[in-house]
Enzyme design. Structure first.
Site, PDB file in Angstrom:
ATOM      1  N   ASP A  83       6.144  11.196   3.582  1.00  0.00           N
ATOM      2  CA  ASP A  83       7.261   9.850   3.347  1.00  0.00           C
ATOM      3  C   ASP A  83       7.995  10.510   2.109  1.00  0.00           C
ATOM      4  OD1 ASP A  83       8.487   7.726   3.057  1.00  0.00           O
ATOM      5  OD2 ASP A  83       6.514   6.423   2.809  1.00  0.00           O
ATOM      6  N   TRP A 125       0.445  13.238   5.048  1.00  0.00           N
ATOM      7  CA  TRP A 125      -0.759  12.683   5.728  1.00  0.00           C
ATOM      8  C   TRP A 125      -1.122  13.811   6.715  1.00  0.00           C
ATOM      9  CZ3 TRP A 125      -2.668   7.712   6.788  1.00  0.00           C
ATOM     10  CH2 TRP A 125      -2.069   6.556   6.097  1.00  0.00           C
ATOM     11  N   LYS A 159      -4.712  10.632   3.823  1.00  0.00           N
ATOM     12  CA  LYS A 159      -3.418  10.278   2.912  1.00  0.00           C
ATOM     13  C   LYS A 159      -3.602  10.860   1.721  1.00  0.00           C
ATOM     14  CE  LYS A 159      -0.458   6.036   1.902  1.00  0.00           C
ATOM     15  NZ  LYS A 159      -0.172   4.753   2.098  1.00  0.00           N
ATOM     16  N   ASP A 175       7.427  -3.389   2.598  1.00  0.00           N
ATOM     17  CA  ASP A 175       8.034  -2.143   3.114  1.00  0.00           C
ATOM     18  C   ASP A 175       7.956  -1.922   4.338  1.00  0.00           C
ATOM     19  OD1 ASP A 175       9.453   0.139   2.449  1.00  0.00           O
ATOM     20  OD2 ASP A 175       7.770   1.265   1.602  1.00  0.00           O
TER      21      ASP A 175
END
Length: 350
Positions: free
Chosen positions: A60, A66, A79, A175
């Site tokens: 991301d 990840w 993560k 988000d």
């Protein structure tokens, strides 16, 4: 000496992070913190082949990576936070723990605290992120069918509804987007990344933000101008999320590749006019005559999907997305009603 110093640093990080996490858990879980398993560095290194790049299944931007891992006979997702802001990591872990009982939230199973930036461990997201899945090419897996996308929309709407209504202090995610939705081995949708989440105090209708954060194209205009956060912030983002499912495009790509504009604004496609308050959504049927639905939806959706029911579903979801994205939050539905509407659409009761 180097080994001893490293051990001391790990111990210091463990106590500092543990203290911050315990405090956040108490605040988030009404004084009853949820127990979280603590993993060791060696366990996570074994699970990920020393965090080998081949195990990365989603990134991301510069925020997260990840990893797929294998531990104690089962697949897990790990993560790693590449950067963080304030206590957003501890917010993410605490809200994930609180929400882990919901079937459409990626279940948190533990964390590693012995480093400056903690690492979180979750159930397996075997089929990766929805964002990556929407971008598959012909030599990869089959594109998501329309019925799969509709199911995902309903599942994520249900998770957000739970976030808003299940607790004495409603939680706003802030988000909602395809990059924060993962799919398990059965393509069940799992909402994740609660790092920007915030609670609305009991008895209050909103909470005032201390900073404007979110993702471009998903930030509610009312939040942008007032910094007031309500549940309708997520409703607006969910409208954009529905458009991602319909078009198969990221928001920036959607605006860049659309050639039909209105009101002289080169940033807004004509078919998005329905999300502007001056446009009466009841006039949607006549307004959509200015474009064809197949100019809006992902071409992959239309392969093998024929019949009036599918076209009606596509139009109904587009209409719902535009209502969710109304500038005025009072006009937007709440997520409970959005979930009910998606159930109706999914069952062909149009």
């Amino acid at each position: 000496m180097a080994g001893k110093k490293r051990e001391e640093e790990r111990e210091k990080a463990f106590y500092e992070n543990g203290s911050k996490l315990h405090e956040k858990l108490i605040a988030t879980c009404n004084g009853r913190p949820i127990p979280i398993r603590s993993y060791s560095c060696e366990e996570l290194q074994r699970a990920t082949n020393n965090f080998h790049s081949s195990r990365i299944f989603h990134t991301d931007g510069f925020k997260h990576e990840w990893y797929n891992g294998f531990f104690e006979g089962r697949m897990i997702s790990i993560k790693e936070y590449l950067r963080h802001r304030g206590d957003d990591i501890f917010t993410d872990i605490a809200v994930s723990a609180k929400m882990s009982t919901h079937n459409n939230v990626l279940k948190l199973i533990g964390c590693y605290l012995e480093t400056q930036i903690p690492i979180s461990v979750y159930e397996s997201a075997a089929n990766g992120s929805l964002f990556d899945r929407l971008k598959v090419t012909s030599d990869q897996r089959e594109p998501l069918s329309w019925q799969s996308r509709l199911k995902i929309a309903r599942e994520i709407a249900h998770a957000i509804s739970y976030l808003h209504t299940a607790f004495s202090r409603p939680i706003v995610h802030r988000d909602i987007k395809s990059g924060n939705v993962f799919l398990d081995q059965n393509d069940v949708a799992k909402l994740t990344d609660f790092s920007l989440s915030i609670s609305i105090p009991e008895g209050e209708t909103h909470v005032e933000a201390d900073s404007l954060i979110g993702t471009y194209g998903f930030i509610c205009p009312h939040y942008y101008t007032t910094w007031y956060i309500t549940e309708k912030v997520d409703v607006y983002s969910f409208g954009s999320f529905l458009l991602e499912l319909l078009t198969g495009q990221r928001w920036r790509e959607l605006l860049r590749t659309t050639n039909n504009f209105y009101d002289g604004d080169p940033a807004i496609p004509v078919w998005l006019k329905g999300s502007v308050d001056s446009f009466d959504v009841e006039d949607f049927e006549s307004a959509r005559n200015s474009f064809a639905i197949n100019e809006v939806v992902d071409p992959a959706i239309l392969v093998g999907e024929e019949g009036s029911v599918v076209w009606q579903q596509l139009q109904a979801v587009l209409r719902l997305a535009l209502i969710c994205r109304k500038n005025n939050p009072e006009i937007r539905p709440d997520m409970v009603d959005v979930t009910k509407e998606l159930r109706k659409i999914e069952r062909f009761i149009l």
